[in-house]
Design an enzyme around this catalytic site. Structure first.
Site, PDB file in Angstrom:
ATOM      1  N   GLU A 133       0.837  -1.213   0.000  1.00  0.00           N
ATOM      2  CA  GLU A 133       0.000   0.000   0.000  1.00  0.00           C
ATOM      3  C   GLU A 133       0.868   1.258   0.000  1.00  0.00           C
ATOM      4  O   GLU A 133       0.394   2.343  -0.339  1.00  0.00           O
ATOM      5  CB  GLU A 133      -0.927   0.014   1.217  1.00  0.00           C
ATOM      6  CG  GLU A 133      -2.083  -0.976   1.137  1.00  0.00           C
ATOM      7  CD  GLU A 133      -3.140  -0.601   0.097  1.00  0.00           C
ATOM      8  OE1 GLU A 133      -3.590   0.546   0.089  1.00  0.00           O
ATOM      9  OE2 GLU A 133      -3.493  -1.477  -0.711  1.00  0.00           O
ATOM     10  N   TYR A 155      -4.264   4.508   6.256  1.00  0.00           N
ATOM     11  CA  TYR A 155      -3.510   3.303   6.602  1.00  0.00           C
ATOM     12  C   TYR A 155      -2.107   3.368   5.997  1.00  0.00           C
ATOM     13  O   TYR A 155      -1.104   3.155   6.684  1.00  0.00           O
ATOM     14  CB  TYR A 155      -4.260   2.065   6.081  1.00  0.00           C
ATOM     15  CG  TYR A 155      -3.459   0.783   6.076  1.00  0.00           C
ATOM     16  CD1 TYR A 155      -3.292   0.036   7.232  1.00  0.00           C
ATOM     17  CD2 TYR A 155      -2.872   0.310   4.892  1.00  0.00           C
ATOM     18  CE1 TYR A 155      -2.554  -1.149   7.224  1.00  0.00           C
ATOM     19  CE2 TYR A 155      -2.148  -0.871   4.870  1.00  0.00           C
ATOM     20  CZ  TYR A 155      -1.984  -1.604   6.030  1.00  0.00           C
ATOM     21  OH  TYR A 155      -1.264  -2.771   6.014  1.00  0.00           O
ATOM     22  N   LYS A 159       1.571   3.521   7.748  1.00  0.00           N
ATOM     23  CA  LYS A 159       2.595   2.495   7.480  1.00  0.00           C
ATOM     24  C   LYS A 159       3.877   3.105   6.916  1.00  0.00           C
ATOM     25  O   LYS A 159       4.961   2.554   7.090  1.00  0.00           O
ATOM     26  CB  LYS A 159       2.025   1.451   6.506  1.00  0.00           C
ATOM     27  CG  LYS A 159       1.063   0.456   7.157  1.00  0.00           C
ATOM     28  CD  LYS A 159       1.818  -0.593   7.964  1.00  0.00           C
ATOM     29  CE  LYS A 159       0.918  -1.676   8.505  1.00  0.00           C
ATOM     30  NZ  LYS A 159       1.670  -2.707   9.226  1.00  0.00           N
TER      31      LYS A 159
HETATM   32  P1  NAP Z   1      -4.842  -9.090  10.630  1.00  0.00           P
HETATM   33  O1  NAP Z   1      -5.301 -10.474  10.356  1.00  0.00           O
HETATM   34  O2  NAP Z   1      -5.788  -7.955  10.542  1.00  0.00           O
HETATM   35  O3  NAP Z   1      -4.184  -9.094  12.104  1.00  0.00           O
HETATM   36  C1  NAP Z   1      -3.861  -7.904  12.763  1.00  0.00           C
HETATM   37  C2  NAP Z   1      -3.330  -8.241  14.136  1.00  0.00           C
HETATM   38  O4  NAP Z   1      -2.986  -7.024  14.810  1.00  0.00           O
HETATM   39  C3  NAP Z   1      -4.349  -8.957  15.055  1.00  0.00           C
HETATM   40  O5  NAP Z   1      -3.674  -9.898  15.837  1.00  0.00           O
HETATM   41  C4  NAP Z   1      -4.868  -7.823  15.933  1.00  0.00           C
HETATM   42  O6  NAP Z   1      -5.346  -8.234  17.174  1.00  0.00           O
HETATM   43  C5  NAP Z   1      -3.556  -7.042  16.122  1.00  0.00           C
HETATM   44  N1  NAP Z   1      -3.779  -5.669  16.580  1.00  0.00           N
HETATM   45  C6  NAP Z   1      -4.489  -4.687  15.987  1.00  0.00           C
HETATM   46  N2  NAP Z   1      -4.436  -3.557  16.718  1.00  0.00           N
HETATM   47  C7  NAP Z   1      -3.675  -3.835  17.811  1.00  0.00           C
HETATM   48  C8  NAP Z   1      -3.282  -3.100  18.965  1.00  0.00           C
HETATM   49  N3  NAP Z   1      -3.628  -1.831  19.132  1.00  0.00           N
HETATM   50  N4  NAP Z   1      -2.495  -3.717  19.874  1.00  0.00           N
HETATM   51  C9  NAP Z   1      -2.133  -5.008  19.743  1.00  0.00           C
HETATM   52  N5  NAP Z   1      -2.502  -5.759  18.692  1.00  0.00           N
HETATM   53  C10 NAP Z   1      -3.268  -5.186  17.746  1.00  0.00           C
HETATM   54  O7  NAP Z   1      -3.596  -8.707   9.691  1.00  0.00           O
HETATM   55  P2  NAP Z   1      -2.667  -9.663   8.807  1.00  0.00           P
HETATM   56  O8  NAP Z   1      -3.281  -9.839   7.475  1.00  0.00           O
HETATM   57  O9  NAP Z   1      -2.247 -10.838   9.585  1.00  0.00           O
HETATM   58  O10 NAP Z   1      -1.413  -8.703   8.571  1.00  0.00           O
HETATM   59  C11 NAP Z   1      -0.328  -8.668   9.489  1.00  0.00           C
HETATM   60  C12 NAP Z   1       0.451  -7.379   9.300  1.00  0.00           C
HETATM   61  O11 NAP Z   1       0.937  -7.280   7.976  1.00  0.00           O
HETATM   62  C13 NAP Z   1      -0.354  -6.107   9.534  1.00  0.00           C
HETATM   63  O12 NAP Z   1       0.513  -5.157  10.097  1.00  0.00           O
HETATM   64  C14 NAP Z   1      -0.751  -5.669   8.139  1.00  0.00           C
HETATM   65  O13 NAP Z   1      -0.957  -4.283   8.110  1.00  0.00           O
HETATM   66  C15 NAP Z   1       0.481  -6.084   7.357  1.00  0.00           C
HETATM   67  N6  NAP Z   1       0.277  -6.453   5.950  1.00  0.00           N
HETATM   68  C16 NAP Z   1      -0.663  -7.364   5.609  1.00  0.00           C
HETATM   69  C17 NAP Z   1      -0.795  -7.733   4.287  1.00  0.00           C
HETATM   70  C18 NAP Z   1      -1.803  -8.762   3.850  1.00  0.00           C
HETATM   71  O14 NAP Z   1      -2.082  -8.840   2.650  1.00  0.00           O
HETATM   72  N7  NAP Z   1      -2.333  -9.566   4.745  1.00  0.00           N
HETATM   73  C19 NAP Z   1       0.055  -7.175   3.311  1.00  0.00           C
HETATM   74  C20 NAP Z   1       1.024  -6.265   3.723  1.00  0.00           C
HETATM   75  C21 NAP Z   1       1.142  -5.914   5.048  1.00  0.00           C
HETATM   76  P3  NAP Z   1      -6.915  -8.635  17.409  1.00  0.00           P
HETATM   77  O15 NAP Z   1      -7.049 -10.055  16.939  1.00  0.00           O
HETATM   78  O16 NAP Z   1      -7.057  -8.461  18.862  1.00  0.00           O
HETATM   79  O17 NAP Z   1      -7.716  -7.683  16.578  1.00  0.00           O
HETATM   80  O1  G4F Z   2      -8.972  -7.001   0.121  1.00  0.00           O
HETATM   81  P1  G4F Z   2      -8.789  -5.549   0.321  1.00  0.00           P
HETATM   82  O2  G4F Z   2      -9.584  -4.889   1.368  1.00  0.00           O
HETATM   83  O3  G4F Z   2      -7.230  -5.335   0.553  1.00  0.00           O
HETATM   84  P2  G4F Z   2      -6.285  -4.054   0.425  1.00  0.00           P
HETATM   85  O4  G4F Z   2      -7.013  -2.783   0.507  1.00  0.00           O
HETATM   86  O5  G4F Z   2      -5.433  -4.269  -0.783  1.00  0.00           O
HETATM   87  O6  G4F Z   2      -5.397  -4.179   1.745  1.00  0.00           O
HETATM   88  C1  G4F Z   2      -4.824  -5.419   2.144  1.00  0.00           C
HETATM   89  O7  G4F Z   2      -3.595  -5.600   1.479  1.00  0.00           O
HETATM   90  C2  G4F Z   2      -2.583  -4.622   1.804  1.00  0.00           C
HETATM   91  C3  G4F Z   2      -1.343  -4.955   0.984  1.00  0.00           C
HETATM   92  O8  G4F Z   2      -1.405  -4.324  -0.259  1.00  0.00           O
HETATM   93  C4  G4F Z   2      -2.314  -4.674   3.292  1.00  0.00           C
HETATM   94  F1  G4F Z   2      -1.357  -3.760   3.614  1.00  0.00           F
HETATM   95  C5  G4F Z   2      -3.577  -4.385   4.065  1.00  0.00           C
HETATM   96  O9  G4F Z   2      -3.313  -4.534   5.462  1.00  0.00           O
HETATM   97  C6  G4F Z   2      -4.653  -5.391   3.670  1.00  0.00           C
HETATM   98  O10 G4F Z   2      -4.267  -6.663   4.095  1.00  0.00           O
HETATM   99  O11 G4F Z   2      -9.072  -4.781  -1.049  1.00  0.00           O
HETATM  100  C7  G4F Z   2      -8.418  -5.116  -2.254  1.00  0.00           C
HETATM  101  C8  G4F Z   2      -9.049  -4.356  -3.421  1.00  0.00           C
HETATM  102  C9  G4F Z   2      -9.211  -2.854  -3.172  1.00  0.00           C
HETATM  103  O12 G4F Z   2      -8.835  -2.129  -4.330  1.00  0.00           O
HETATM  104  C10 G4F Z   2     -10.704  -2.674  -2.935  1.00  0.00           C
HETATM  105  O13 G4F Z   2     -11.200  -1.414  -3.344  1.00  0.00           O
HETATM  106  O14 G4F Z   2     -10.368  -4.872  -3.615  1.00  0.00           O
HETATM  107  C11 G4F Z   2     -11.260  -3.788  -3.797  1.00  0.00           C
HETATM  108  N1  G4F Z   2     -12.605  -4.224  -3.405  1.00  0.00           N
HETATM  109  C12 G4F Z   2     -13.655  -4.331  -4.252  1.00  0.00           C
HETATM  110  N2  G4F Z   2     -14.744  -4.706  -3.582  1.00  0.00           N
HETATM  111  C13 G4F Z   2     -13.026  -4.538  -2.167  1.00  0.00           C
HETATM  112  C14 G4F Z   2     -14.380  -4.836  -2.272  1.00  0.00           C
HETATM  113  N3  G4F Z   2     -12.371  -4.605  -0.985  1.00  0.00           N
HETATM  114  C15 G4F Z   2     -13.086  -4.994   0.111  1.00  0.00           C
HETATM  115  N4  G4F Z   2     -12.453  -5.114   1.296  1.00  0.00           N
HETATM  116  N5  G4F Z   2     -14.438  -5.277   0.045  1.00  0.00           N
HETATM  117  C16 G4F Z   2     -15.120  -5.216  -1.129  1.00  0.00           C
HETATM  118  O15 G4F Z   2     -16.329  -5.460  -1.168  1.00  0.00           O
END
Ligand code: NAP
Ligand code: G4F
Length: 366
Positions: A133, A155, A159
């Site tokens: 992002e 967000y 980050k």
């Molecule tokens: P996720 O499933 O949303 O998990 C987020 C975690 O953060 C949960 O354990 C949540 O706890 C904890 N958390 C949120 N606010 C907190 C706070 N104030 N204090 C302590 N813990 C807190 O996210 P994820 O997909 O595993 O992603 C992990 C990390 O990678 C995140 O930093 C995300 O931004 C980053 N990231 C994700 C993606 C992706 O595609 N998944 C890509 C790039 C970067 P609760 O369970 O209590 O809510």
């Molecule tokens: O699945 P999304 O919500 O993921 P997004 O915004 O890419 O963010 C996720 O990936 C990031 C890495 O690039 C992480 F940093 C972040 O923490 C998170 O894990 O949306 C993906 C795309 C967006 O363009 C959104 O506009 O899908 C589009 N979209 C279309 N319809 C939707 C929807 N997204 C969501 N959540 N819900 C919809 O109904």
């Protein structure tokens, strides 16, 4: 000579990545300590199977509470910290921007200062969960470690602070801290409001007669989607390098939300045809003519990131990581298969609950 035990502290342990990373590190023999927050619901679904294991420990703390982090780091004395905790939903960051900045930006600073306060700069490595992002309104396609950032949501702006403060502490204090710039990674443990999981669950529910329609936002948005289980290995590999560096982690392949949707429904046994454009676009069941997917403005964002595509060359050559271990098709298949079973099991459980309530009411069960 006695070798020092690897001790990992994972913030965000209850999340998608935290749960897979815990499994990965436990299998490598680490002591794993996870940060949890107080919640009115005690069941931590993604890590329930790990609770009670001798090397797995949970502690209360919060990314918005400096003292809790300082005390915890001092107690655990980690050799590696994986800072995964964040308010991770981009759309939610428009509704709660200040909280997002507190947890996702200042929270990173708190972790770094907790390490310094406990004088662990020389012994504790830090991984920061940075994100694609950061590229936001992209200035180059595909994106690599040298592509300029243009964050495009509260967000992403939060980050970006996390990314730079990690670099700053690396340069200013010679700390081993790195960012993994991870592109979207999904799984059967993905939160249900992210687009992929929302689609795979809806496809399963619609196929099993539990849901009528799926409403989505921008169907043309493009993402580089990988499998979360493969990505946590990179977090660890990044911290095993000789010197601290940042890495892009991605598959190198790009697909639209529409394509993901088409494939998920196909694996659920429904062939969709998309007709119309923009807000009027619809996904129609080819076999019945029923409209199953519609576009709703509710899921549009004030600014949307629409063209993410990662170049994983550095991770491939330097970490020896395989970006195509799980293909896009395999990822969608894994998620749909899981959700087909989950929806069916939820149905059985709900029938059993209804039957039991009826039997109790009739006095048939004591
Ligand atoms: P996720 O499933 O949303 O998990 C987020 C975690 O953060 C949960 O354990 C949540 O706890 C904890 N958390 C949120 N606010 C907190 C706070 N104030 N204090 C302590 N813990 C807190 O996210 P994820 O997909 O595993 O992603 C992990 C990390 O990678 C995140 O930093 C995300 O931004 C980053 N990231 C994700 C993606 C992706 O595609 N998944 C890509 C790039 C970067 P609760 O369970 O209590 O809510
Ligand atoms: O699945 P999304 O919500 O993921 P997004 O915004 O890419 O963010 C996720 O990936 C990031 C890495 O690039 C992480 F940093 C972040 O923490 C998170 O894990 O949306 C993906 C795309 C967006 O363009 C959104 O506009 O899908 C589009 N979209 C279309 N319809 C939707 C929807 N997204 C969501 N959540 N819900 C919809 O109904």
């Amino acid at each position: 000579m006695e070798t020092k035990k690897n001790v990992a502290l994972i913030t965000g342990v209850t999340g998608q990545d935290g749960s897979y990373l815990s499994e990965f590190l436990l299998a490598k023999g680490y002591d794993v300590h996870g940060v949890i927050r107080r919640s009115s619901v005690d069941f931590r679904e993604r890590i329930a199977h790990l609770e009670g294991k001798p090397n797995f420990h949970l502690h209360y703390a919060d990314m918005t509470d400096s003292m809790s982090l300082v005390k915890l780091v001092g107690k655990v004395l980690p050799t590696e910290i994986y800072n995964l905790a964040a308010q991770s939903h981009v759309q939610v960051s428009f509704d709660a921007p200040e909280y997002t900045a507190n947890a996702d930006a200042t929270g990173v600073l708190r972790i770094l200062e907790a390490v310094r306060t406990n004088h662990l700069e020389k012994t504790c490595k830090i991984y920061q969960a940075s994100t694609s992002e950061l590229y936001g309104k992209v200035e180059e396609v595909p994106q690599n470690e040298n592509t300029p950032f243009h964050p495009y949501s509260p967000y992403a702006v939060a980050k970006l602070y996390g990314y730079w403060i990690i670099r700053e502490y690396r340069e200013a204090y010679n700390m081993f801290c790195c960012s993994g710039i991870l592109f979207n990674h999904e799984s059967e443990r993905r939160g249900e409001t992210f687009v992929t999981r929302k689609i795979t669950l809806a496809a399963a529910r619609i196929k099993q007669g539990k849901q009528e329609k799926l409403y989505l936002g921008n169907l043309s948005s493009l993402r580089d989607w990988g499998y979360a289980k493969d990505y946590v290995e990179c977090m660890w590999l990044i911290l095993q390098q000789e010197k601290p560096e940042d890495f892009v982690i991605a598959t190198g392949e790009q697909h639209s939300v529409r394509e993901f949707c088409y494939l998920a429904f196909k694996y659920a046994g429904i062939e969709l045809e998309f007709q119309g454009e923009g807000i009027n676009e619809k996904g129609i069941d080819k076999a019945t003519g029923k409209v199953l997917v519609e576009v709703s403005e509710d899921f549009y964002r004030p600014t949307d990131v629409v063209n993410l595509w990662g170049d994983p060359t550095k991770a491939k050559t330097q970490l020896g990581w395989n970006p195509q271990k799980t293909t896009f098709e395999e990822l969608v298949h894994i998620m749909v298969q899981h959700d087909m079973q989950k929806v069916a099991a939820d149905h059985v459980a709900s029938v059993m609950r209804t039957n039991l309530a009826e039997y109790l009411e009739k006095g048939l069960v004591k």
